[in-house]
Design a protein around this motif. Structure first.
Motif, PDB file in Angstrom:
ATOM      1  N   ASN A 107      40.687 -12.463  49.439  1.00  0.00           N
ATOM      2  CA  ASN A 107      39.039 -12.005  48.690  1.00  0.00           C
ATOM      3  C   ASN A 107      38.811 -12.279  50.498  1.00  0.00           C
ATOM      4  N   GLU A 210      32.566  -1.164  44.755  1.00  0.00           N
ATOM      5  CA  GLU A 210      32.314  -1.758  44.055  1.00  0.00           C
ATOM      6  C   GLU A 210      31.505  -1.759  42.604  1.00  0.00           C
ATOM      7  N   ARG A 213      33.291   0.855  40.539  1.00  0.00           N
ATOM      8  CA  ARG A 213      34.641   0.469  39.791  1.00  0.00           C
ATOM      9  C   ARG A 213      33.809  -0.678  38.882  1.00  0.00           C
ATOM     10  N   TYR A 214      33.455  -1.602  39.078  1.00  0.00           N
ATOM     11  CA  TYR A 214      33.020  -2.384  38.434  1.00  0.00           C
ATOM     12  C   TYR A 214      32.907  -2.400  36.706  1.00  0.00           C
ATOM     13  N   VAL A 230      35.026  -7.185  33.656  1.00  0.00           N
ATOM     14  CA  VAL A 230      36.817  -7.339  34.531  1.00  0.00           C
ATOM     15  C   VAL A 230      36.448  -8.147  36.208  1.00  0.00           C
ATOM     16  N   LYS A 231      36.808  -8.690  36.608  1.00  0.00           N
ATOM     17  CA  LYS A 231      37.523  -9.865  38.048  1.00  0.00           C
ATOM     18  C   LYS A 231      37.894  -9.448  39.025  1.00  0.00           C
ATOM     19  N   VAL A 232      37.288  -8.055  39.276  1.00  0.00           N
ATOM     20  CA  VAL A 232      38.130  -7.755  40.494  1.00  0.00           C
ATOM     21  C   VAL A 232      36.653  -6.853  40.941  1.00  0.00           C
ATOM     22  N   ASP A 233      36.893  -5.751  41.804  1.00  0.00           N
ATOM     23  CA  ASP A 233      35.805  -5.803  42.637  1.00  0.00           C
ATOM     24  C   ASP A 233      34.090  -6.250  42.658  1.00  0.00           C
ATOM     25  N   ASP A 234      34.115  -7.269  42.899  1.00  0.00           N
ATOM     26  CA  ASP A 234      33.351  -8.125  42.699  1.00  0.00           C
ATOM     27  C   ASP A 234      32.428  -8.776  43.901  1.00  0.00           C
ATOM     28  N   HIS A 235      33.485  -8.698  45.040  1.00  0.00           N
ATOM     29  CA  HIS A 235      32.347  -9.732  46.351  1.00  0.00           C
ATOM     30  C   HIS A 235      31.596  -8.797  46.385  1.00  0.00           C
TER      31      HIS A 235
END
Length: 236
Positions: A107, A210, A213-214, A230-235
């Motif tokens: 990450n 992001e 896709r979030y 969903v815990k992806v694409d969230d930075h």
């Protein structure tokens, strides 16, 4: 370069290529056709897919229509509306602050610099997205750009207490990590999108990708969506 794809999301292909062609970029040609336009695609399969799939999914997969996915959180984000060409930022008149998300590998650490003008419009005008950088390496960049942009506050991930302390030790001032409900933050962003009060410079790449896709977790068997991202694409 030849790219072939199914239009799954309003992603960079849509933003840079499809819209680029619509804007008249002479170097880009964008062509779309339905599956049934091919003489080799069975008409019976096309009709079967139409009956058994949701209209939205069918139109994306078999009619080549660019549509938002049903479970996207920021379905109100439209690149043609919210991504703008860079403009001059008045670092003295506009309130500049930085959003901070910590990471190392895989990450990334992310800094987003945002300017709020007197009309309440938020403009994301610069980004820093890096992996494999120490806290002090990241802090050096933050210090340099904060000075340049007259940044007044750094809003950090509230759970990353040690990382925030590292920034403070490196000399970064006005570092806070107040806990706010994720859903409240999402609602605020959606409200800004709906009222066109969130703008993103076209030079900022990570945030739009992001946001496209979030998404929420897949629906349950009864068709209900879980209100959990969903815990992806969230930075960013």
């Amino acid at each position: 370069i030849l790219i072939t794809t199914t239009p799954y999301f309003l992603n960079w292909v849509y933003r840079d290529i499809v819209l680029g062609a619509k804007r008249g970029d002479p170097q880009i040609t964008s062509v779309a056709w339905k599956s049934i336009d091919s003489p080799f695609f069975p008409p019976a399969e096309y009709e079967n897919r139409r009956r058994t799939m949701s209209e939205e999914e069918f139109n994306r997969r078999y009619n080549a229509e660019w549509r938002q996915a049903a479970n996207l959180i920021f379905a109100d984000f439209y690149p043609e509306r919210h991504v703008i060409n860079p403009r001059p930022i008045d670092y003295q008149a506009e309130e500049v602050f930085c959003g901070v998300d910590f990471g190392f590998n895989p990450n990334p650490t992310v800094f987003l610099w945002i300017a709020k003008n007197k009309d309440g419009v938020y403009t994301v005008f610069d980004e820093y997205i890096k992996t494999n950088r120490t806290a002090y390496e990241n802090a050096e960049v933050l210090l340099e750009r904060n000075k340049k942009y007259n940044c007044r506050m750094n809003y950090c991930d509230p759970t990353a207490i040690e990382e925030r302390n590292e920034l403070i030790s490196a000399g970064v001032k006005n570092v806070v990590g107040d806990k706010t409900s994720r859903n409240v933050g999402i609602d605020r962003m959606i409200a800004l999108l709906k009222t066109d009060k969130l703008q993103i410079f076209s030079t900022v790449k990570g945030l739009p990708e992001e946001m496209e896709r979030y998404h929420l977790k897949d629906p349950t068997r009864d068709g209900e969506y879980k209100e959990v991202p969903v815990k992806v694409d969230d930075h960013s």
